[in-house]
Design a protein around this motif. Sequence first.
Motif, PDB file in Angstrom:
ATOM      1  N   MET A 169     -41.060  16.395  29.837  1.00  0.00           N
ATOM      2  CA  MET A 169     -41.108  15.233  28.945  1.00  0.00           C
ATOM      3  C   MET A 169     -39.742  14.928  28.341  1.00  0.00           C
ATOM      4  SD  MET A 169     -44.834  15.418  27.040  1.00  0.00           S
ATOM      5  CE  MET A 169     -44.918  17.192  26.737  1.00  0.00           C
ATOM      6  N   CYS A 170     -38.727  15.734  28.666  1.00  0.00           N
ATOM      7  CA  CYS A 170     -37.367  15.493  28.188  1.00  0.00           C
ATOM      8  C   CYS A 170     -36.629  14.554  29.143  1.00  0.00           C
ATOM      9  CB  CYS A 170     -36.597  16.813  28.080  1.00  0.00           C
ATOM     10  SG  CYS A 170     -37.289  17.978  26.886  1.00  0.00           S
ATOM     11  N   GLY A 171     -35.635  13.846  28.605  1.00  0.00           N
ATOM     12  CA  GLY A 171     -34.826  12.974  29.433  1.00  0.00           C
ATOM     13  C   GLY A 171     -34.818  11.553  28.913  1.00  0.00           C
ATOM     14  N   CYS A 172     -34.415  10.625  29.764  1.00  0.00           N
ATOM     15  CA  CYS A 172     -34.302   9.207  29.408  1.00  0.00           C
ATOM     16  C   CYS A 172     -35.461   8.432  30.047  1.00  0.00           C
ATOM     17  CB  CYS A 172     -32.962   8.658  29.894  1.00  0.00           C
ATOM     18  SG  CYS A 172     -32.603   6.977  29.350  1.00  0.00           S
ATOM     19  N   TYR A 173     -36.128   7.597  29.240  1.00  0.00           N
ATOM     20  CA  TYR A 173     -37.329   6.916  29.729  1.00  0.00           C
ATOM     21  C   TYR A 173     -37.366   5.454  29.317  1.00  0.00           C
ATOM     22  CZ  TYR A 173     -39.122  11.625  30.533  1.00  0.00           C
ATOM     23  OH  TYR A 173     -39.273  12.905  30.975  1.00  0.00           O
ATOM     24  N   GLU A 174     -37.796   4.623  30.238  1.00  0.00           N
ATOM     25  CA  GLU A 174     -38.257   3.288  29.887  1.00  0.00           C
ATOM     26  C   GLU A 174     -39.723   3.452  29.492  1.00  0.00           C
ATOM     27  OE1 GLU A 174     -37.690   0.907  33.361  1.00  0.00           O
ATOM     28  OE2 GLU A 174     -35.610   0.394  32.845  1.00  0.00           O
ATOM     29  N   GLU A 181     -36.087   5.244  25.526  1.00  0.00           N
ATOM     30  CA  GLU A 181     -36.237   6.408  24.646  1.00  0.00           C
ATOM     31  C   GLU A 181     -35.605   7.647  25.266  1.00  0.00           C
ATOM     32  OE1 GLU A 181     -39.473   6.482  21.988  1.00  0.00           O
ATOM     33  OE2 GLU A 181     -40.125   8.458  22.607  1.00  0.00           O
ATOM     34  N   TRP A 182     -34.848   8.345  24.439  1.00  0.00           N
ATOM     35  CA  TRP A 182     -34.224   9.598  24.838  1.00  0.00           C
ATOM     36  C   TRP A 182     -35.013  10.731  24.204  1.00  0.00           C
ATOM     37  CZ3 TRP A 182     -31.305  11.931  28.174  1.00  0.00           C
ATOM     38  CH2 TRP A 182     -30.652  13.130  27.878  1.00  0.00           C
ATOM     39  N   ALA A 183     -35.490  11.681  25.025  1.00  0.00           N
ATOM     40  CA  ALA A 183     -36.213  12.851  24.542  1.00  0.00           C
ATOM     41  C   ALA A 183     -35.301  14.060  24.688  1.00  0.00           C
ATOM     42  CB  ALA A 183     -37.514  13.041  25.316  1.00  0.00           C
ATOM     43  N   GLN A 184     -34.783  14.526  23.557  1.00  0.00           N
ATOM     44  CA  GLN A 184     -33.768  15.569  23.514  1.00  0.00           C
ATOM     45  C   GLN A 184     -34.405  16.950  23.347  1.00  0.00           C
ATOM     46  OE1 GLN A 184     -30.122  15.541  23.403  1.00  0.00           O
ATOM     47  NE2 GLN A 184     -30.483  17.742  23.500  1.00  0.00           N
ATOM     48  N   LEU A 189     -35.641   9.788  20.416  1.00  0.00           N
ATOM     49  CA  LEU A 189     -34.732   8.814  19.824  1.00  0.00           C
ATOM     50  C   LEU A 189     -34.892   7.483  20.551  1.00  0.00           C
ATOM     51  CD1 LEU A 189     -31.533  11.052  19.821  1.00  0.00           C
ATOM     52  CD2 LEU A 189     -32.965  10.590  17.837  1.00  0.00           C
ATOM     53  N   LEU A 190     -35.074   6.405  19.803  1.00  0.00           N
ATOM     54  CA  LEU A 190     -35.143   5.073  20.396  1.00  0.00           C
ATOM     55  C   LEU A 190     -33.741   4.486  20.484  1.00  0.00           C
ATOM     56  CD1 LEU A 190     -38.233   3.469  18.632  1.00  0.00           C
ATOM     57  CD2 LEU A 190     -38.015   3.975  21.064  1.00  0.00           C
ATOM     58  N   GLN A 191     -33.449   3.833  21.599  1.00  0.00           N
ATOM     59  CA  GLN A 191     -32.170   3.159  21.805  1.00  0.00           C
ATOM     60  C   GLN A 191     -32.475   1.680  21.987  1.00  0.00           C
ATOM     61  OE1 GLN A 191     -29.180   5.179  24.311  1.00  0.00           O
ATOM     62  NE2 GLN A 191     -28.879   3.239  25.387  1.00  0.00           N
ATOM     63  N   VAL A 192     -32.071   0.862  21.017  1.00  0.00           N
ATOM     64  CA  VAL A 192     -32.488  -0.545  21.015  1.00  0.00           C
ATOM     65  C   VAL A 192     -31.278  -1.448  20.848  1.00  0.00           C
ATOM     66  CG1 VAL A 192     -34.753   0.012  20.052  1.00  0.00           C
ATOM     67  CG2 VAL A 192     -32.877  -0.536  18.508  1.00  0.00           C
ATOM     68  N   GLY A 193     -31.491  -2.744  21.118  1.00  0.00           N
ATOM     69  CA  GLY A 193     -30.447  -3.739  20.909  1.00  0.00           C
ATOM     70  C   GLY A 193     -29.551  -3.918  22.121  1.00  0.00           C
ATOM     71  N   ASN A 194     -28.353  -4.391  21.875  1.00  0.00           N
ATOM     72  CA  ASN A 194     -27.370  -4.675  22.925  1.00  0.00           C
ATOM     73  C   ASN A 194     -27.008  -3.394  23.677  1.00  0.00           C
ATOM     74  OD1 ASN A 194     -25.187  -5.376  24.488  1.00  0.00           O
ATOM     75  ND2 ASN A 194     -24.012  -6.325  22.830  1.00  0.00           N
ATOM     76  N   PRO A 195     -27.250  -3.325  24.983  1.00  0.00           N
ATOM     77  CA  PRO A 195     -26.934  -2.106  25.734  1.00  0.00           C
ATOM     78  C   PRO A 195     -25.469  -1.684  25.617  1.00  0.00           C
ATOM     79  CG  PRO A 195     -28.278  -3.591  27.063  1.00  0.00           C
ATOM     80  CD  PRO A 195     -27.878  -4.358  25.839  1.00  0.00           C
TER      81      PRO A 195
END
Length: 299
Positions: free
Chosen positions: A33-38, A67-70, A84-90
Amino acid sequence: MKQVIATLFAVTLTFGAMAQTKKQQDREAIKKMCGCYEVTFNFAETFNYSNDSLYKPSENKVDKGLEWAQLVTDKDDKIVIQHLLQVGNPADPMIIKHWRQDWLFENTDLYTYNANNEWEFQKKSADDVKGQWTQKVFQVDDSPRYEGSATWVHVDGKSFWENTANAPLPRREYTKRSDYNLTVRGNRHEITDFGWIHDQNNDKVIREAGKEDVVLAKEKGYNVYKQVPDSRCEAAANWWKENNQKWALVRSKWDEVYSRNKDLVLEEKVDNKVLYKYLFDDGYETGEKIDALIESFVK
């Protein structure tokens, strides 16, 4: 006699190896469940049982995000994953500290939500949790949310974990709804070839002291985590490197609170401000300030 003893010893070793193999399968499933996800978040109210003819169900909700799961802690009996959510301008994204999940093997100490910002401490027996993993889910400020213990299942090429736990209202609801005060969450975490799925069947419950619980409505949740290259979440991963020491202090204080092993009641606000707004402020960086702040929310 020697042969019997040798046979028993061999059988014991075999079962021990099988148990260790199963535990390792569990650990590998959790860490997938760790890693980078759409992520696609889907929620729909399916049935309502209200006697109020003017009752309005919650609107369907579909949201998407990155979402990044660290992986924070990776021990034999404990795995901690911070989302962690990553939002807005890439090109210049905003990072939002999201939920956290801790997985504890054969854990006997649990806090069960009992509505109205109260958690009841429960001590389970070692037999009750043998071979099981407790998932403890925390709010964005690392205060408690919900937790439950169950067995990871690996069968027919599937790996999944299922549990039902009492929880506060989700953030998407508690600012809009006051007609219920408890969510009974049916959670299923399933690892897939593309990532993982958080499948939910939830009851919206009215709980009042001295009365039987009343189910106001049911809700379906289906959150799909599609794994993408870690490079897409580089900003979130870097944010965590810069901020993880502060949040280690926050977790440490909460761990001390939880270790008191007694019922827990929290203030919703202190000086008309919720806890996460204090902690998201740069003014709270030292252990001394963080400890005093969290303690002010503990009744």
